[in-house]
Design a protein around this motif. Structure first.
Motif, PDB file in Angstrom:
ATOM      1  N   ALA A   1      -8.756  -4.933   4.886  1.00  8.70           N
ATOM      2  CA  ALA A   1      -9.435  -5.731   3.863  1.00  8.70           C
ATOM      3  C   ALA A   1     -10.108  -4.825   2.838  1.00  8.70           C
ATOM      4  O   ALA A   1     -10.694  -3.796   3.178  1.00  8.70           O
ATOM      5  N   LYS A   2     -10.046  -5.241   1.590  1.00  6.25           N
ATOM      6  CA  LYS A   2     -10.630  -4.459   0.495  1.00  6.25           C
ATOM      7  C   LYS A   2     -11.970  -5.005   0.028  1.00  6.25           C
ATOM      8  O   LYS A   2     -12.836  -4.251  -0.404  1.00  6.25           O
ATOM      9  N   CYS A   3     -12.141  -6.325   0.092  1.00  2.00           N
ATOM     10  CA  CYS A   3     -13.366  -6.957  -0.420  1.00  2.00           C
ATOM     11  C   CYS A   3     -13.701  -8.132   0.484  1.00  2.00           C
ATOM     12  O   CYS A   3     -12.935  -9.096   0.573  1.00  2.00           O
ATOM     13  N   ILE A   4     -14.841  -8.054   1.152  1.00  2.00           N
ATOM     14  CA  ILE A   4     -15.174  -8.984   2.233  1.00  2.00           C
ATOM     15  C   ILE A   4     -16.470  -9.716   1.909  1.00  2.00           C
ATOM     16  O   ILE A   4     -17.512  -9.094   1.682  1.00  2.00           O
ATOM     17  N   LEU A   5     -16.394 -11.039   1.893  1.00  2.00           N
ATOM     18  CA  LEU A   5     -17.562 -11.888   1.705  1.00  2.00           C
ATOM     19  C   LEU A   5     -18.106 -12.297   3.062  1.00  2.00           C
ATOM     20  O   LEU A   5     -17.354 -12.800   3.907  1.00  2.00           O
ATOM     21  N   VAL A   6     -19.405 -12.089   3.288  1.00  2.00           N
ATOM     22  CA  VAL A   6     -20.050 -12.531   4.520  1.00  2.00           C
ATOM     23  C   VAL A   6     -21.040 -13.632   4.146  1.00  2.00           C
ATOM     24  O   VAL A   6     -22.071 -13.372   3.513  1.00  2.00           O
ATOM     25  N   VAL A   7     -20.718 -14.859   4.503  1.00  2.00           N
ATOM     26  CA  VAL A   7     -21.585 -16.006   4.228  1.00  2.00           C
ATOM     27  C   VAL A   7     -22.546 -16.162   5.397  1.00  2.00           C
ATOM     28  O   VAL A   7     -22.123 -16.296   6.545  1.00  2.00           O
ATOM     29  N   GLY A   8     -23.842 -16.135   5.091  1.00  2.00           N
ATOM     30  CA  GLY A   8     -24.849 -16.155   6.152  1.00  2.00           C
ATOM     31  C   GLY A   8     -25.247 -14.755   6.557  1.00  2.00           C
ATOM     32  O   GLY A   8     -25.440 -14.455   7.740  1.00  2.00           O
ATOM     33  N   ALA A   9     -25.411 -13.885   5.551  1.00  2.00           N
ATOM     34  CA  ALA A   9     -25.634 -12.463   5.819  1.00  2.00           C
ATOM     35  C   ALA A   9     -27.098 -12.054   5.752  1.00  2.00           C
ATOM     36  O   ALA A   9     -27.393 -10.863   5.841  1.00  2.00           O
ATOM     37  N   THR A  10     -28.010 -12.997   5.620  1.00  4.43           N
ATOM     38  CA  THR A  10     -29.402 -12.605   5.426  1.00  4.43           C
ATOM     39  C   THR A  10     -30.155 -12.354   6.725  1.00  4.43           C
ATOM     40  O   THR A  10     -31.307 -11.912   6.687  1.00  4.43           O
ATOM     41  N   ALA A  11     -29.528 -12.621   7.867  1.00  2.00           N
ATOM     42  CA  ALA A  11     -30.229 -12.395   9.142  1.00  2.00           C
ATOM     43  C   ALA A  11     -29.220 -12.307  10.271  1.00  2.00           C
ATOM     44  O   ALA A  11     -28.055 -12.688  10.130  1.00  2.00           O
ATOM     45  N   GLY A  12     -29.680 -11.767  11.390  1.00  5.58           N
ATOM     46  CA  GLY A  12     -28.958 -11.833  12.647  1.00  5.58           C
ATOM     47  C   GLY A  12     -27.546 -11.301  12.613  1.00  5.58           C
ATOM     48  O   GLY A  12     -27.244 -10.228  12.072  1.00  5.58           O
TER      49      GLY A  12
ATOM     50  N   ARG B   1     -31.644 -16.931   1.208  1.00 13.74           N
ATOM     51  CA  ARG B   1     -32.968 -16.326   0.977  1.00 13.74           C
ATOM     52  C   ARG B   1     -32.856 -15.123   0.047  1.00 13.74           C
ATOM     53  O   ARG B   1     -32.336 -14.079   0.422  1.00 13.74           O
ATOM     54  N   GLN B   2     -33.341 -15.284  -1.164  1.00 12.27           N
ATOM     55  CA  GLN B   2     -33.170 -14.262  -2.190  1.00 12.27           C
ATOM     56  C   GLN B   2     -33.830 -12.952  -1.816  1.00 12.27           C
ATOM     57  O   GLN B   2     -33.290 -11.875  -2.084  1.00 12.27           O
ATOM     58  N   GLU B   3     -35.009 -13.010  -1.186  1.00 15.93           N
ATOM     59  CA  GLU B   3     -35.698 -11.764  -0.841  1.00 15.93           C
ATOM     60  C   GLU B   3     -34.889 -10.943   0.168  1.00 15.93           C
ATOM     61  O   GLU B   3     -34.873  -9.707   0.120  1.00 15.93           O
ATOM     62  N   ARG B   4     -34.184 -11.618   1.079  1.00 19.25           N
ATOM     63  CA  ARG B   4     -33.329 -10.921   2.031  1.00 19.25           C
ATOM     64  C   ARG B   4     -32.115 -10.319   1.306  1.00 19.25           C
ATOM     65  O   ARG B   4     -31.668  -9.219   1.646  1.00 19.25           O
ATOM     66  N   LEU B   5     -31.582 -11.051   0.351  1.00 15.91           N
ATOM     67  CA  LEU B   5     -30.457 -10.530  -0.422  1.00 15.91           C
ATOM     68  C   LEU B   5     -30.869  -9.294  -1.220  1.00 15.91           C
ATOM     69  O   LEU B   5     -30.118  -8.317  -1.307  1.00 15.91           O
ATOM     70  N   ASP B   6     -32.049  -9.340  -1.793  1.00 11.37           N
ATOM     71  CA  ASP B   6     -32.545  -8.186  -2.555  1.00 11.37           C
ATOM     72  C   ASP B   6     -32.663  -6.962  -1.659  1.00 11.37           C
ATOM     73  O   ASP B   6     -32.337  -5.836  -2.072  1.00 11.37           O
ATOM     74  N   GLU B   7     -33.103  -7.179  -0.427  1.00  9.74           N
ATOM     75  CA  GLU B   7     -33.220  -6.058   0.525  1.00  9.74           C
ATOM     76  C   GLU B   7     -31.843  -5.514   0.884  1.00  9.74           C
ATOM     77  O   GLU B   7     -31.629  -4.300   0.948  1.00  9.74           O
TER      78      GLU B   7
END
Length: 265
Positions: free
Chosen positions: A12-23, A47-53
């Motif tokens: 895979a070259k480009c992978i989207l992870v939906v639900g990536a802000t925790a766990g 959660r934007q703050e988790r995405l920013d991190e």
């Protein structure tokens, strides 16, 4: 596992992870980013703050905000934006999930239909909706000879339910059944369905239930889950079963994919 797809996560070259802000989702996003193949990883969540991190963790980590309860039109817009921004997107990990304790012996006090609808929508309906919207793009890649990957995260509770979380178990059983059917329907394409079936795993999923101290004595540590899951994805397992999910798979699921190949009823 007994059935192996034609490609692995390393392709895979480009992978989207939906639900990536925790766990689980966050851990897999970071582990995928560290693969020697150096894929682009898009971490998506609410959660934007988790995405920013997360955006600070690697130069190939991108972020996108999505709310799985926002409705069909919003999810279609999200998919369209992802494909316009990342035309090489060739893999999606569907990790979002919520879990509530319900007691049907006390239906008026301990079975909230609003919570049930949120759980059903997040865990199943929105996941199926995203799969539907991404599949035309993945099928076009298949026509070009390129592999792509759908990686729904179900649960060992989709094999043997946890009666204290009956609707969570039911949504994961439904998603597990869907993954089996998708694998069968897409077997003549280059779209690979690789189902991840976690056991009880270290996660924030249980914090709102007040059960984290109790469950932490039994769960699979997150780093062990991640290591075992990445090993399965890199082998190309159709069903990745970390921890004690493997025992449940051996007892109740072994041979099911092969049986589906001859089942006409």
């Amino acid at each position: 596992m007994t059935v192996t797809p034609r490609a692995t996560i390393r392709d895979a070259k480009c992978i989207l992870v939906v639900g990536a802000t925790a766990g689980i989702g966050r851990a897999l996003a970071l582990a995928i980013h560290d693969l020697p193949s150096r894929p682009t990883v898009i971490a998506a969540g609410r959660r934007q703050e988790r995405l920013d991190e997360l955006a600070q963790t690697g130069d190939r980590v991108k972020t996108a905000r999505v709310d799985l309860t926002s409705g069909r039109a919003a999810l279609k817009q999200f998919v369209d934006e992802m494909l316009a921004t990342y035309p090489d997107l060739d893999a999606v990990v569907l990790s979002s999930g919520i879990q509530h304790i319900f007691d049907f012996k006390q239906p008026e006090q301990k079975f909230d239909l609003d919570l049930f609808e949120d759980e059903y929508t997040t865990n199943y309906v929105a996941t199926v909706t995203l799969i539907k919207f991404f599949l035309p793009h993945f099928l076009k890649l298949s026509e070009q000879g390129r592999p792509s990957f759908l990686m729904p995260i179900t649960s060992g509770l989709g094999i043997v339910p946890g009666p204290w979380v009956p609707t969570y178990s039911a949504t994961k059983a439904a998603l597990h059944s869907l993954a089996l059917s998708l694998n069968h329907q897409l077997k003549d394409t280059k779209v690979q369905v690789m189902e991840i079936m976690p056991p009880l795993t270290e996660s924030e999923l249980h914090d709102h239930q007040g059960m984290t101290p109790k469950l932490s004595k039994f769960w699979l540590p997150l780093d062990e889950f991640t290591e075992q899951t990445m090993a399965g994805l890199c082998r190309g397992d159709v069903q990745v079963c970390p921890g004690d999910t493997q025992d449940k798979w051996d007892k109740f699921e072994k041979g099911k994919i092969e049986l589906m190949a001859v089942n006409r009823t």
